[in-house]
Design a protein around this motif. Sequence first.
Motif, PDB file in Angstrom:
ATOM      1  N   LEU A 100      -6.075  -2.862  -3.072  1.00 20.78           N
ATOM      2  CA  LEU A 100      -5.362  -3.008  -1.808  1.00 20.78           C
ATOM      3  C   LEU A 100      -6.206  -2.512  -0.639  1.00 20.78           C
ATOM      4  O   LEU A 100      -6.186  -3.090   0.452  1.00 20.78           O
ATOM      5  N   ARG A 101      -6.965  -1.447  -0.861  1.00 17.58           N
ATOM      6  CA  ARG A 101      -7.868  -0.969   0.192  1.00 17.58           C
ATOM      7  C   ARG A 101      -8.983  -1.988   0.439  1.00 17.58           C
ATOM      8  O   ARG A 101      -9.381  -2.220   1.591  1.00 17.58           O
ATOM      9  N   ARG A 141       0.823  -1.203   0.000  1.00 13.93           N
ATOM     10  CA  ARG A 141       0.000   0.000   0.000  1.00 13.93           C
ATOM     11  C   ARG A 141       0.863   1.262   0.000  1.00 13.93           C
ATOM     12  O   ARG A 141       0.562   2.239  -0.694  1.00 13.93           O
ATOM     13  N   THR A 182      -4.750   0.844  -6.149  1.00 14.84           N
ATOM     14  CA  THR A 182      -5.061   1.496  -4.874  1.00 14.84           C
ATOM     15  C   THR A 182      -6.349   0.948  -4.278  1.00 14.84           C
ATOM     16  O   THR A 182      -6.410   0.608  -3.090  1.00 14.84           O
ATOM     17  N   ASP A 229       1.143   3.957  -3.115  1.00 18.60           N
ATOM     18  CA  ASP A 229       0.951   5.393  -2.909  1.00 18.60           C
ATOM     19  C   ASP A 229       2.107   6.184  -3.520  1.00 18.60           C
ATOM     20  O   ASP A 229       1.889   7.221  -4.161  1.00 18.60           O
ATOM     21  N   HIS A 252      -7.597  -4.874   2.376  1.00 21.22           N
ATOM     22  CA  HIS A 252      -7.426  -4.435   3.760  1.00 21.22           C
ATOM     23  C   HIS A 252      -8.761  -4.520   4.501  1.00 21.22           C
ATOM     24  O   HIS A 252      -8.830  -4.976   5.655  1.00 21.22           O
TER      25      HIS A 252
END
Length: 404
Positions: free
Chosen positions: A238-239, A198, A235, A202, A242
């Motif tokens: 991965l969120r 992550r 992005t 970024d 999570h």
Amino acid sequence: MTADIRNTVHAVEAAAVMGLLAGRPRLLALGEPTHGQDTLLDLRNELFRQLVEQEGYRTIAIESDCVKGLAVDAYVTSGTGTLDEVMAHGFSHGWGALAANRELVSWMRAHNEGRPASERLRFAGFDGPLEITGAESPRQALTALHDYLSAWVDADLLPCTGETLDRLLGADDRWTEPAAMTDPARSVGRSAEAARLRLLTDDLVALLDAWTPHLITATPQEDRDRACLHARTATGLLRYHHGMADTSPARMTRLVTVRDQMMAHNLLAVAARGPALVHAHNSHLQREKSTMRMGGVPLEWWGAGALVSARLGDEYAFVGTALGTIRHEGVDTPQQDTVEGHLYALPGDRCLVDASRLAAALGGKRLAHRVSPWYGYAPLDPAHLADSDGLVFVKDVPRSRAAG
């Protein structure tokens, strides 16, 4: 009352839809209350053809994997691949097996034949690489972003090598583990490797943004757009992973929220290149909060339509769809005291309704919320009737035909 309602209805045509709006929106969203019904997809296809021919629309975006959709776009714009290949591999959720989707892709390819690039129709998936059973590995999106930057940016500025990404990603089946959807402990989303990925993602996205002036002159617009899509997708995935590892009571609300955020970001990118017809479930496209029950737990969140409408204002329009019957799924004639029941009493197989005028016409009636015996159909919430710019009503939905 029936006469008052008749005064609110029109033929389901592009000109009539535009007549309900203040101007031509950049995103015209057509919702559906159930998936996989060719009658609704045929209506979508015809409306898109009319928007292309009469209103200058050039893109259709549907509720399908945004990365897989790149293959469909390449086929319709330049003939890359074959129709069978893109129907098999260019859609998620099983949409490629639907006859109406095959007909849409075939028509778009034929329309584009021999036309200059500026006049070609475009296809976009705007969902994330997500299924109800879980999410894809971020490998494809993340490595594609890294490869793009590696080709155009000084290697010393990259936050990591491709080998490092490969090591941190590990085997893809760690990410796609089906049991993780119901058991957070089976998710890799909060591992040390995922946390590191992550941060690296970024940094890669920030580098893509920082080097925009150079990339504009050095690379084609299509390559930059694809890199931005991969950046958004990496992005978001991965969120989402999570969130899959979350053990709190808010876990499922977070997951549906992340999904619709990914949809919204993709729709804003579609809007940036010109007017588009958007097609997805009503719950994703409506302006008001979305609600559902999953595993007996009520969920409430702001969907993609609400998020995009907040950004685009009048350049976003939403036309929902309601149905009378889906008899092959056990959805029979609607009760008379529902919105669907009042519309079912009208003559004709389908109509476009001015939603605000219909709400006014029904204002003195006590309206019930229709209850569907089939989980796959979401009836209209009468409290939200006037929140849309229009409403399509289809009286009877027969069983879909097999794909050719």
